[in-house]
Design an enzyme around this catalytic site. Structure first.
Site, PDB file in Angstrom:
ATOM      1  N   GLU A 138     -37.861   8.601  71.757  1.00 36.23           N
ATOM      2  CA  GLU A 138     -38.465   8.622  73.091  1.00 36.23           C
ATOM      3  C   GLU A 138     -38.559  10.021  73.689  1.00 36.23           C
ATOM      4  OE1 GLU A 138     -36.210   6.505  72.060  1.00 36.23           O
ATOM      5  OE2 GLU A 138     -36.858   4.443  72.495  1.00 36.23           O
ATOM      6  N   PHE A 149     -27.008  -6.188  78.172  1.00 33.00           N
ATOM      7  CA  PHE A 149     -27.363  -5.464  76.958  1.00 33.00           C
ATOM      8  C   PHE A 149     -28.508  -4.482  77.228  1.00 33.00           C
ATOM      9  CE2 PHE A 149     -29.911  -5.161  72.981  1.00 33.00           C
ATOM     10  CZ  PHE A 149     -29.001  -4.398  72.261  1.00 33.00           C
ATOM     11  N   LYS A 205     -37.709  -6.814  83.547  1.00 28.97           N
ATOM     12  CA  LYS A 205     -38.448  -7.665  82.612  1.00 28.97           C
ATOM     13  C   LYS A 205     -39.072  -8.862  83.320  1.00 28.97           C
ATOM     14  CE  LYS A 205     -38.079  -9.554  77.961  1.00 28.97           C
ATOM     15  NZ  LYS A 205     -37.216  -9.733  76.775  1.00 28.97           N
ATOM     16  N   MET A 241     -32.494  33.311  68.415  1.00 25.88           N
ATOM     17  CA  MET A 241     -32.240  33.917  69.721  1.00 25.88           C
ATOM     18  C   MET A 241     -30.743  33.931  70.016  1.00 25.88           C
ATOM     19  SD  MET A 241     -33.555  35.577  72.140  1.00 25.88           S
ATOM     20  CE  MET A 241     -35.271  35.355  72.607  1.00 25.88           C
TER      21      MET A 241
END
Lengths: 588, 209
Positions: A66, A128, A178, A490
């Protein structure tokens, strides 16, 4: 990219109020907002939304993590100027978005993230995959919503789009339970329109301020324009250019400002700040007037604020009132949209002779250019600066370059010269490693006809390398240049300069990136001599699919010049000696 | 009131008082509090309640920050989507009050001294039990602290102190541009724009702030 046969009725929803499920309302609202591509990952709490996707003319890009979704939405927004959209499920799906959301927040990028959450009846029970994502993202979003009623979905998403792109842009998250996705409500797109946009009440462009600014510009002997990201966001390229040309003022750019003022323009000095060229930073330190346009005096451009441009009066033109006098106290604040402010200011600016100051700056470039790596002949070594500079020459500077974070990012800023806004996409504020590959995918979806290059280090590339699968699945064409020096470069440079070369945890073993690409069905090639760079870049460009180039560059090369963190802007570490690169035994 | 305080950094800090109208919906207080946490500024007191406007709560927030921070705090508060109006009281003429409930251990034998004290401080006894009593006091911070100090000095044991935090209102007729633009809740006389942020001249200071 791609449309669906069964999406004919989708637009009818937009004109006729219709009863839809919450999931359908999500898509219908996105269609209404002009969204064509979204980046996401399904899961339990967002499944109703995914189930409804087939009915709507929106292309969904399945990411591999994601974080990739939020970076892609970000890259899409940066390349197009439109709002990028990312979708994730509850819990870990939502938390994985956070780095990308924070990246967008720090660079003021308009994205809307939509997450599913558990049903409202179990909200707050540690169900959950339940996580308080509106709580988690509160400090890294412009605003967020927790929606548990179907009828609130359309207004929230439309409001989110308004917030994301208005004023100083930024990310907005809409968390939808939901059950709200599953229930139905009357969808009325027009009625879901948010209340009229409320500009920040402290925006203030006063007549006296404009007059004072014009006066300061008229009387300045050594003025410098500081050009930032706000120019691109406000679309003020022409206005800034007119100001610079009319009053003959040299322009220094921030990292995110690159492209907002043409690199080839005679008044463009280049990038300022920690890795800006010496003459740019010296010009700022010597200036008697700074005109800051859509930039925020970040610590990377000021060095220590106590010694920053002490001789200069400062004019700050900025859309966010909270940025005024935050880091640097200014003499004149014109708080408003940059383009609008400049439109008001320009009629008061008349021609000005700036030749003496420009000549001074020009002479300060002196021998620096000679020591610059790009001007040195091929010594048999492959330097990252060469790679970037060759890439610029070969592409004619016309590509969209998406960088990761680190040394290669600074070399890109120094050696790839951007003529147009939205051609450099980079994480400036948050400095997010792993940004480049997913952001480039987003940029390609935003600009399918443009040549897109990823420039990433071997470290950062591995943070999100899983998105190679996304490229393979979507069959898109981008070019990938890995600047591979076997170090977290770096960090290694900081260890060399400030930690007695104690290279703790910076040497890096990587997979064979060409083989890794091959495993994804992506062609690639390793390059280890400068002589091969042109041919390899051309092969990548002409290849029909995504192509990965693994540039095996000098291992212990450093970015010069460098202002150590906390030092004054003029106290920089210059390029060493006549030879730009320290020839250590490891180099041979 | 302490005008100058010394912060952790040693930099001179001062008390700032902000009065804000915020949407009366869940989570708004978190957003306000989170902003101050993000700015690394401690909130000294925060009171919230209904305002004269439907759907808007009014809060008074007092914090310690550098003298220059006021502008940025106000600007940052305005960036919160649910914040409608922010007034930085600064040095403007205003009235600030705090409510305190103080429970003191006292028996019928030694109450009378406390009754006298309450009288002197213009406080009230609001609960009387065999072994304790409760004092309600409204006033400026120094007055409340004065009472608490005297109570602590006496034999009586202070059992509980509950303080509301400060509530502040500007003196005189004052409506911000933002609230004015939203429309009036009560009838308002038209006033010149320049005077909007000024307290009405000639308002009488009935009780010292």
């Amino acid at each position: 990219m791609g449309s669906k046969a069964n999406s004919l009725s989708a637009n009818a929803h937009l004109t006729t109020p219709t009863r839809l499920t919450g999931a359908e309302i999500v898509w219908a609202t996105l269609v209404g907002e002009g969204v064509t591509d979204v980046f996401g990952y399904p899961g339990g709490a967002i499944l109703p939304v995914y189930d409804a996707l087939r009915k709507f003319p929106i292309h969904h890009v399945l990411v591999r993590h994601e974080q990739g979704a939020s970076h892609m939405a970000d890259g899409y927004a940066r390349a197009s100027g439109k709002v990028g959209v990312a979708i994730a499920t509850s819990g870990p799906g939502a938390t994985n978005l956070v780095t990308g959301i924070a990246t967008a927040m720090l660079d003021s990028i308009p994205i809307v993230c939509i997450t599913g959450n558990v049903s409202s009846r179990v909200l707050g029970t540690d169900a959950f995959q339940e996580v308080d994502i509106t709580g988690i993202t509160l400090p890294v979003t412009k605003h967020n919503f927790l929606i548990n009623k179907t009828e609130d979905i359309a207004p929230a998403i439309r409001y989110a789009f308004q917030i994301a792109k208005s004023g100083r842009p930024g990310p907005v998250l809409v968390d939808i339970t939901k059950d709200a996705q599953q229930a139905t409500a009357i969808f009325d797109f027009a009625a879901a329109k948010p209340r009229a946009y409320r500009p920040h009440p402290m925006l203030r462009v006063e007549e006296s301020g404009l007059a004072q600014a014009a006066e300061l510009i008229r009387n300045a002997k050594r003025p410098v324009i500081l050009a930032g990201h706000g120019i691109t966001e406000s679309g003020a390229m022409e206005q800034v250019r007119t100001l610079a040309e009319r009053a003959q003022i040299p322009v220094a750019l921030t990292l995110l400002g690159l492209g907002a003022f043409p690199a080839s323009h005679a008044l463009n000095m280049g990038m300022m700040g920690m890795h800006g060229e010496a003459w740019v930073n010296h010009a700022i330190q010597d200036a008697d007037l700074l005109i800051a346009c859509g930039m925020r005096f970040d610590d990377r451009v000021t060095g220590t604020t106590a010694t920053y441009a002490t001789k200069a009066k400062k004019i700050h033109i900025e859309v966010d009132p909270a940025e005024i006098n935050k880091n640097i106290a200014v003499d004149v604040a014109l708080v408003g949209d940059l383009r609008e402010v400049l439109e008001e200011l320009l009629p008061r600016i008349s021609g000005r002779d700036g030749s003496a100051w420009l000549k001074t700056i020009d002479s300060s470039k002196g021998a620096v250019a000679v020591r610059d790596i790009k001007n040195l002949p091929d010594s048999g070594h492959l330097y990252a600066a060469h790679v970037v500079h060759d890439l610029w020459r070969i592409t004619g500077g016309n590509a969209i370059v998406v960088t990761d974070v680190g040394q290669h990012q600074m070399w890109e800023a120094q050696y790839f010269h951007h003529e147009h806004p939205r051609t450099l996409i980079t994480s400036g504020g948050l400095g997010t490693m792993g940004f480049a590959l997913p952001a480039a995918i987003g940029a390609k979806f935003a600009c399918p006809d443009k040549e897109v290059w990823v420039i990433a280090g071997d470290g950062g590339f591995q943070m999100t390398a899983s998105e190679l699968s996304t490229i393979a699945q979507e069959k898109i064409k981008i070019n990938i240049a890995i600047i591979n020096n076997g170090y977290l470069g770096m960090v290694r440079q900081w260890q060399e300069f400030f930690y007695e070369s104690n290279y703790e945890a910076t040497p890096l073993v990587s997979p064979d990136f060409v083989k890794l690409a091959d495993a994804h069905g992506i062609a690639g090639r390793a390059v280890s001599t400068r002589a091969d760079v042109v041919d390899a870049v051309n092969e990548a460009r002409s290849s029909p699919g995504t192509f990965l180039l693994n540039f095996m560059v000098e291992k212990e090369d450093s970015v010069y010049p460098m202002i150590p963190a906390g030092s004054a802007l003029h106290e920089m570490i210059r390029r060493p000696g006549k030879n730009p690169i320290v020839e250590s035994s490891d180099d041979i | 009131m302490r005008a100058q305080l010394s912060g952790i950094s040693g930099k001179a800090v001062m008390l700032h008082t902000f009065v804000a109208y915020v949407e009366d919906i869940p989570g708004v207080l978190t957003r306000v509090a989170s902003l101050f946490r993000r700015l690394n500024i401690n909130i000294n007191s925060l009171t919230v309640g209904r305002s004269e406007r439907v759907g808007l709560s009014r809060l008074t927030l007092v914090c310690e920050a550098s003298a220059e921070a006021g502008h940025r705090i106000r600007a940052s508060l305005y960036k919160l989507e649910n914040v409608v109006d922010v007034d930085d009281i600064a040095q403007a003429p205003s009235v600030t009050r705090e409510l305190a409930l103080i429970k003191v251990a006292a028996t019928p034998q030694n109450r009378s001294y406390i009754f006298e004290l309450v009288e002197v401080f213009r406080a009230r006894i609001v609960d009387l039990a065999p072994e304790s009593l409760m004092i309600e006091m409204t006033g400026v911070e120094s007055k409340i602290e004065g009472l608490i100090q005297v109570l602590n000095e006496s034999e009586d044991r202070v059992l509980e102190i509950c303080r509301s935090g400060k509530m502040t209102m500007r003196r005189g007729h004052h409506t911000s541009r933002v609230l004015r633009a939203m429309g009036a809740t009560a009838e308002e006389k038209p006033e010149a724009e320049a005077q909007l942020d000024e307290a009405e001249v000639g308002s009488v200071d009935i009780e010292p702030a």
